[in-house]
Design a protein around this motif. Structure first.
Motif, PDB file in Angstrom:
ATOM      1  N   LEU A  63      -3.583  15.322  20.097  1.00  0.00           N
ATOM      2  CA  LEU A  63      -3.248  14.906  21.459  1.00  0.00           C
ATOM      3  C   LEU A  63      -2.737  16.089  22.279  1.00  0.00           C
ATOM      4  CD1 LEU A  63      -2.751  12.601  23.549  1.00  0.00           C
ATOM      5  CD2 LEU A  63      -0.407  12.520  22.668  1.00  0.00           C
ATOM      6  N   LEU A  64      -1.846  16.881  21.675  1.00  0.00           N
ATOM      7  CA  LEU A  64      -1.204  17.961  22.439  1.00  0.00           C
ATOM      8  C   LEU A  64      -2.214  18.981  22.948  1.00  0.00           C
ATOM      9  CD1 LEU A  64       2.078  18.681  20.456  1.00  0.00           C
ATOM     10  CD2 LEU A  64       1.499  16.828  22.027  1.00  0.00           C
ATOM     11  N   CYS A 114      -5.248  18.359  23.819  1.00  0.00           N
ATOM     12  CA  CYS A 114      -6.306  17.697  24.591  1.00  0.00           C
ATOM     13  C   CYS A 114      -5.978  17.725  26.082  1.00  0.00           C
ATOM     14  CB  CYS A 114      -6.460  16.261  24.115  1.00  0.00           C
ATOM     15  SG  CYS A 114      -7.759  15.365  24.992  1.00  0.00           S
ATOM     16  N   LEU A 144      -7.072  15.773  28.325  1.00  0.00           N
ATOM     17  CA  LEU A 144      -7.065  14.440  28.933  1.00  0.00           C
ATOM     18  C   LEU A 144      -5.686  13.804  28.823  1.00  0.00           C
ATOM     19  CD1 LEU A 144     -10.382  12.914  27.524  1.00  0.00           C
ATOM     20  CD2 LEU A 144     -10.011  14.155  29.663  1.00  0.00           C
ATOM     21  N   PRO A 150      -3.080  10.663  28.201  1.00  0.00           N
ATOM     22  CA  PRO A 150      -3.190   9.598  27.201  1.00  0.00           C
ATOM     23  C   PRO A 150      -3.988   8.384  27.687  1.00  0.00           C
ATOM     24  CG  PRO A 150      -0.965  10.475  27.223  1.00  0.00           C
ATOM     25  CD  PRO A 150      -1.692  11.134  28.353  1.00  0.00           C
ATOM     26  N   ARG A 192      16.349  10.190  21.583  1.00  0.00           N
ATOM     27  CA  ARG A 192      15.759  10.659  22.846  1.00  0.00           C
ATOM     28  C   ARG A 192      14.298  11.083  22.623  1.00  0.00           C
ATOM     29  NH1 ARG A 192      14.681  15.490  24.637  1.00  0.00           N
ATOM     30  NH2 ARG A 192      14.479  15.840  26.891  1.00  0.00           N
ATOM     31  N   ARG A 193      14.092  11.813  21.542  1.00  0.00           N
ATOM     32  CA  ARG A 193      12.734  12.250  21.193  1.00  0.00           C
ATOM     33  C   ARG A 193      11.826  11.030  20.986  1.00  0.00           C
ATOM     34  NH1 ARG A 193      10.875  14.331  15.752  1.00  0.00           N
ATOM     35  NH2 ARG A 193      13.019  14.054  15.044  1.00  0.00           N
ATOM     36  N   LEU A 211      10.793   9.234  24.251  1.00  0.00           N
ATOM     37  CA  LEU A 211       9.702   9.899  24.974  1.00  0.00           C
ATOM     38  C   LEU A 211       8.361   9.695  24.256  1.00  0.00           C
ATOM     39  CD1 LEU A 211      11.553  13.130  26.164  1.00  0.00           C
ATOM     40  CD2 LEU A 211      10.819  11.183  27.550  1.00  0.00           C
ATOM     41  N   LYS A 212       8.397   9.662  22.924  1.00  0.00           N
ATOM     42  CA  LYS A 212       7.146   9.427  22.186  1.00  0.00           C
ATOM     43  C   LYS A 212       6.663   7.997  22.386  1.00  0.00           C
ATOM     44  CE  LYS A 212       6.660  13.494  20.549  1.00  0.00           C
ATOM     45  NZ  LYS A 212       5.601  14.330  21.120  1.00  0.00           N
ATOM     46  N   THR A 228       4.736   7.870  25.497  1.00  0.00           N
ATOM     47  CA  THR A 228       3.378   8.410  25.300  1.00  0.00           C
ATOM     48  C   THR A 228       2.497   7.383  24.595  1.00  0.00           C
ATOM     49  OG1 THR A 228       4.176  10.686  25.216  1.00  0.00           O
ATOM     50  CG2 THR A 228       2.056  10.241  24.165  1.00  0.00           C
ATOM     51  N   ASN A 288      -0.128  17.196  28.031  1.00  0.00           N
ATOM     52  CA  ASN A 288       0.441  16.543  26.841  1.00  0.00           C
ATOM     53  C   ASN A 288       1.397  17.472  26.097  1.00  0.00           C
ATOM     54  OD1 ASN A 288      -1.133  14.234  27.328  1.00  0.00           O
ATOM     55  ND2 ASN A 288      -2.897  15.152  26.283  1.00  0.00           N
ATOM     56  N   TYR A 289       1.139  18.778  26.182  1.00  0.00           N
ATOM     57  CA  TYR A 289       2.048  19.747  25.565  1.00  0.00           C
ATOM     58  C   TYR A 289       3.443  19.624  26.161  1.00  0.00           C
ATOM     59  CZ  TYR A 289       4.423  24.215  24.872  1.00  0.00           C
ATOM     60  OH  TYR A 289       5.362  25.178  24.584  1.00  0.00           O
ATOM     61  N   ASP A 291       4.816  17.035  27.663  1.00  0.00           N
ATOM     62  CA  ASP A 291       5.482  15.791  27.254  1.00  0.00           C
ATOM     63  C   ASP A 291       6.156  15.987  25.894  1.00  0.00           C
ATOM     64  OD1 ASP A 291       4.482  14.691  29.549  1.00  0.00           O
ATOM     65  OD2 ASP A 291       2.807  13.656  28.569  1.00  0.00           O
ATOM     66  N   ASP A 292       5.437  16.642  24.997  1.00  0.00           N
ATOM     67  CA  ASP A 292       5.983  16.883  23.661  1.00  0.00           C
ATOM     68  C   ASP A 292       7.141  17.874  23.707  1.00  0.00           C
ATOM     69  OD1 ASP A 292       5.824  16.815  20.662  1.00  0.00           O
ATOM     70  OD2 ASP A 292       5.355  18.934  20.971  1.00  0.00           O
ATOM     71  N   GLU A 352       9.213  18.338  26.057  1.00  0.00           N
ATOM     72  CA  GLU A 352      10.383  17.632  26.585  1.00  0.00           C
ATOM     73  C   GLU A 352      11.025  16.751  25.508  1.00  0.00           C
ATOM     74  OE1 GLU A 352       9.277  16.263  30.430  1.00  0.00           O
ATOM     75  OE2 GLU A 352      11.199  15.241  30.752  1.00  0.00           O
ATOM     76  N   ALA A 353      10.195  16.182  24.638  1.00  0.00           N
ATOM     77  CA  ALA A 353      10.743  15.365  23.551  1.00  0.00           C
ATOM     78  C   ALA A 353      11.462  16.235  22.531  1.00  0.00           C
ATOM     79  CB  ALA A 353       9.615  14.571  22.877  1.00  0.00           C
ATOM     80  N   HIS A 381      12.108  22.034  32.709  1.00  0.00           N
ATOM     81  CA  HIS A 381      10.868  21.435  32.198  1.00  0.00           C
ATOM     82  C   HIS A 381       9.811  21.362  33.293  1.00  0.00           C
ATOM     83  CE1 HIS A 381      11.677  20.434  28.051  1.00  0.00           C
ATOM     84  NE2 HIS A 381      12.873  19.943  28.360  1.00  0.00           N
TER      85      HIS A 381
END
Lengths: 629, 629
Positions: A36-37, A39, A41, A43, A79-80, A83-84, A87, B542-543, B545-546, B548-549, B558
């Motif tokens: 995903l990271l 990519c 596109l 999500p 917190r992590r 955020l996941k 996603t 997507n990078y 978002d990760d 930040e997590a 950020h």
């Protein structure tokens, strides 16, 4: 059952992976986070793309090092997670894999359960479930029953466990304990096989996993235990494999699907027929395996017909027929049949350097029911080969093996109706010629194929599932220019034996193929060949000095082996005496005599054969090298 | 000291091996039995051939599973030995390696000693000595001190022990115990290094050994212990390595010799200068290592001068000179210098598919004494590059690195005579142009080279010994089409850092190279580049978002990282913020800002960068991708 695969199992970009996975017939995917990271596109678009391909996103993974931590760490981890979860909502994934913590400061079960309960609470607000898994190298939790105890202790509807066959079987844990779990608390099942290796489990897991049926684990038995709990989720492949990461995306996805289809078949056998309709979703079972009864023929595509004709003649073969419509000759001796085909110029294996003038292009396999054999191969996703059928041509059902070799299912025996449906004899296509004289060769003992390094596991699974052959141990032999890996496969009776080799990458290496012919009088064969120039592969004298040191066979016999260029092996159960011809294109012949219950292939002599094949003709000092020696 | 190598350590036929070993400067060889068995020459001719090349046959090996056996087995083993002794006489080898028995039925020390005494008696009648070695996986004997106790017990002048650094260090045995042995009873010393792996020791030994300095063992210390016993026999390399088996014979032999030369140098340092003349046979010591002080320049061979000019301009570089006689431009900014060379069309790395239009062809390294640096490289068998020196051209001392990259030793600093001999400034060759404006880039932070898989160990040893750089840990990163292996090397001050990568074999993979430029204001660099089309590599949203997590850097920061396409890492000691340009040919640039004591290279971001580099330009949805965003 629903079939899924983790995106990490195959190569390519995320979108390439989704396309290939859908094309191979999977129902869903696990999205591996790194895919995903990288990519471009968002999500939402990945979600739409998967949905458009008919793929569900069955799992998002991995979430690491969450539980059993200090309050500070916990806050950061929640917190992590939050955020996941966001996603995952965008992605449309409703299950998160949480791996047991591998960091040093992990406290005990109660704290882990309490913190996982908090995580499940948070997940539930997003409609997400947590599948907690024991990594085989987890710091505190590394056994699946331990992970399950913590899940039970946490007692939260959004928290279950994830079982992974690698993590369970690599540690030697008894999978029988799985049956104590309630099926509805098994939130996910990941399947992987692996060769049995003695090494660090983390490295083993990250580099050497393979698809079920390619390694040494009893994945079928583990799956049977899981299904007895009532588990009804996906069967999902999660395979970290250095080779698959580099291989063709689409073909690895097909290889993966083949392994799951065969796994379903084998688990039905373990659980009994009553389970079949449920496991197979009411679909029809595979046509049962029909291990071939023998070799009908070996076909060489060649531009060197005359040279091969001379070689076959020296080996005692006669030309017994010409094909009605194609430039193909049939050569026979006893029950051994070789086709020389001048109509197929190219080499099926495109990884072969140059353009060898002769290649082993097809193998005929005796089947009691050729059509059923072909249907089984097709159900296991083998490419079925189209054939131009001339009016007089018998129906030959053919599929492509992984290296491109064509496999024909056929019947050479007279039709008596007792062994299977009527099927015309393929030999009817050949114009009659004099029947072969009774020669010294009785049949084809085995064939050896050479595979590029990235197709080896696929080939083992193909021959195991499509033909029902059983793999022997993998062995390694030192060629002067690199290690050669080889694995034999055979039917129970030993009437079909194949050696699958991987060519190394060394410079100038021509991956050879060969056809081994059986005889009951290797000495007579060798005496005949000795008088024909450039046919026998010379074996160095130094080999015989060593043979004499290793085995005391009596002076007369040692002298005979040396004089005739014969190689010798014994495995205690019997003896193996053999010789090799020189190579034409990629192909050479071996002649073998087995006595007693010898089951091998003369492995201790392979390195000497490989070295001898690299010796330039001008430097061959061994004997015999032709008449007059 | 006398230098030998086992024939199993390199690829090829036995005669090819002998030629390559002699050419690399070895004094002798161990003949590995399989190499003899596959050789068409009789032992007498092999002996003559070796002698003609100036090579002694220092050892014949291995002889297995001899000692501690039943009377029947003993008789067969003595017969086997007698025949091997005859072969050794023909070969002119006077020492036989006997490995400790690995078969199940092995009795204790006294029987082993008694039987080895009988073997030594028999050997002595042929003028042969027995060197008994503890295999790390021997059944009864697997520690070197145990083998020594048995040798002492047997007490026979023709029986001694063989020490092998792999067998000793792989078991974690203390090599200090070696000093208790009398040097004259150490009949042979075999040296190998290995990466530190947790795996079955037999597999480790057979596949992963490497030359001293390429792995993780302290071979120098072990050798020092051996030399203190008075051992005066050969230093002999015995390396079983899957890669070397497939690699070029001659270059592996040179790699092997380089490792022994450097090992001699390091053992002299341990033992003290007094030992030097003895160890070095009175020859001159190597010119001492002179780790380079920094990067003088990076040179790109290119057919895309205009595109690179635009890119360098966007990065803040100015063209500050043209070469007097060649189509080479100098671009400068701060202490960073890039040469664009239009006169070198080909790619130095012939394994690169296609014909990339731009490649990193040369690296200039600051040396206080360029001539001494070049002499050291030459003493360590680096190919010295011939240079056509135009009258006005400064002497640049250049050698070829393993991947073909040219390394120039040069001085860019004004000559004050204090740091080393006078040496003209290479920049004198370039016609003057306006001095560079003070820009945001201060110097070259590191360069990353890409090596074919079979040159990786060689490259690590080269940079370690020739340049005195220290290897960091080897790491692996998942590229979408295969695993990438990478190892950083740096000098102590961190002013010269290089990343050595291995390209995987996946289809369509272009092994990239890059130059990383240091700045103190990455935000300003990114803001400037954002406005130039097609220069920044877009990083997927997507990078961020990760990121930040994983890290809580505050909302503002950020947002800034995301908006500017900056990547972030921290190792606790400091932070690393960086960006990448798009690729021209094989080459791209990175701009990095290090804060605190960050020592790494942004490893957690490498997978995302690799994925982003595979995204076709048309599908790049990340930001920023040009003006207006």
């Amino acid at each position: 059952m629903r079939k899924s695969i983790a995106t990490v199992s195959i190569s390519g970009s995320l979108t390439e992976k989704l396309d290939a996975v859908a094309e191979a017939g999977f129902d869903g995917v696990e999205i591996f986070e790194n895919d995903l990271l990288g990519c471009p596109l968002p999500p939402e678009r990945i979600r739409d793309r998967a949905a458009g391909l008919g793929l569900g996103i069955d799992l998002y993974q991995p979430f690491r090092d969450f539980e059993g931590v200090s309050p500070d760490r916990l806050a950061a981890n929640l917190r992590r997670a939050e955020l996941k979860f966001r996603t995952m909502e965008r992605l449309g994934a409703d299950t998160l894999l949480v791996c047991s913590n591998v960091t040093p400061d992990v406290a005990g079960d109660e704290l882990a359960a309490e913190q996982l309960r908090l995580l499940a609470d948070l997940a539930a607000t997003h409609g997400i479930r947590i599948a907690y898994e024991a990594l085989a190298w987890g710091r505190h939790v590394n056994e699946y029953l331990h992970a399950w105890r913590i899940v039970r202790m946490a007692d939260h509807p959004a928290l279950g466990t994830c079982l992974d066959s690698f993590h369970i079987l690599s540690r030697g844990s008894d999978p029988g304990g799985i049956e104590a779990l309630p099926g509805e608390k098994i939130f996910f099942l990941q399947l992987a096989d692996a060769p049995v290796l003695a090494m660090d489990v983390l490295q083993w897991s990250r580099h050497y996993r393979c698809f079920p049926g390619q390694g040494g684990f009893d994945v079928t038995r583990l799956l049977a235990h899981v299904l007895r709990t009532g588990y009804a989720g996906p069967l999902s492949l999660e395979v970290f494999n250095d080779v698959f990461r580099q291989a063709d995306t689409g073909r690895t996805a097909v290889d993966a699907m083949r392994s799951l289809i065969a796994l379903e078949e084998s688990v039905v056998q373990v659980l009994g027929a009553g389970s079949a309709s449920e496991i197979l979703d009411g679909g029809p079972p595979l046509p049962g395996p029909r291990p071939p009864g023998g070799f009908a023929f070996a076909e060489l595509a060649t531009r060197e017909r005359d040279r091969l004709g001379t070689l076959l003649g020296a080996l005692g073969f006669s030309r017994t027929g010409g094909h009605a419509t194609k430039p193909v000759e049939l050569w026979e001796q006893g029950g051994a049949r070789i086709l020389l085909n001048e109509s197929v110029p190219g080499d099926p294996d495109t990884s072969v350097p140059g353009d060898p003038d002769t290649t082993l292009s097809a193998i005929g396999l005796e089947s009691a029911d050729p059509s059923a054999s072909a249907r089984r191969a097709q159900s296991l996703l083998s490419p079925v080969l189209p054939r131009d059928r001339a009016p007089r041509e018998a129906a030959l059902d053919a599929v492509a093996a992984p290296d491109g070799t064509q496999l024909f299912f056929c019947r050479s025996t007279p039709q008596d109706g007792a062994d299977g449906p009527a099927h015309p004899d393929w030999r009817g296509d050949f114009s009659p010629a004099p029947p072969p004289a009774d020669g010294l060769i009785s049949h084809i003992d085995h064939v050896a194929l050479s595979h590029p390094w990235h197709l080896f596991d696929e080939a083992v699974l193909f021959y195991r599932t499509v033909l029902g052959l059983r793999p022997h141990d993998s062995v390694e032999v030192a060629d002067p220019y690199g290690l050669l890996r080889s694995r034999a496969m055979s039917n129970a009776a030993g009437t079909v034996r194949m050696a699958l080799n991987i060519a190394h990458l060394g410079d100038g290496n021509l991956p050879r193929q060969h056809v081994a012919l059986a005889t009951d009088d290797i000495v007579a064969v060798a005496e005949r060949l000795r008088d024909v120039p450039d046919v026998l592969l010379p074996i160095p004298d130094n080999y015989y000095d060593d043979l004499e040191a290793r085995h005391d066979l009596g002076e007369r016999r040692h002298r005979q082996l040396r004089a005739l260029g014969l190689l010798y092996d014994t495995d205690g159960a019997g003896e193996f005496v053999h010789l090799y011809t020189t190579t034409v294109g990629r192909v050479f012949f071996e002649v073998v005599q087995r006595t007693g219950d010898y089951r091998g292939f003369g492995l201790p002599n392979t390195a000497v054969r490989l070295a001898a094949q690299h010796v330039p003709t001008s430097e061959r000092g061994g004997r015999p090298s032709g008449p007059g020696r």
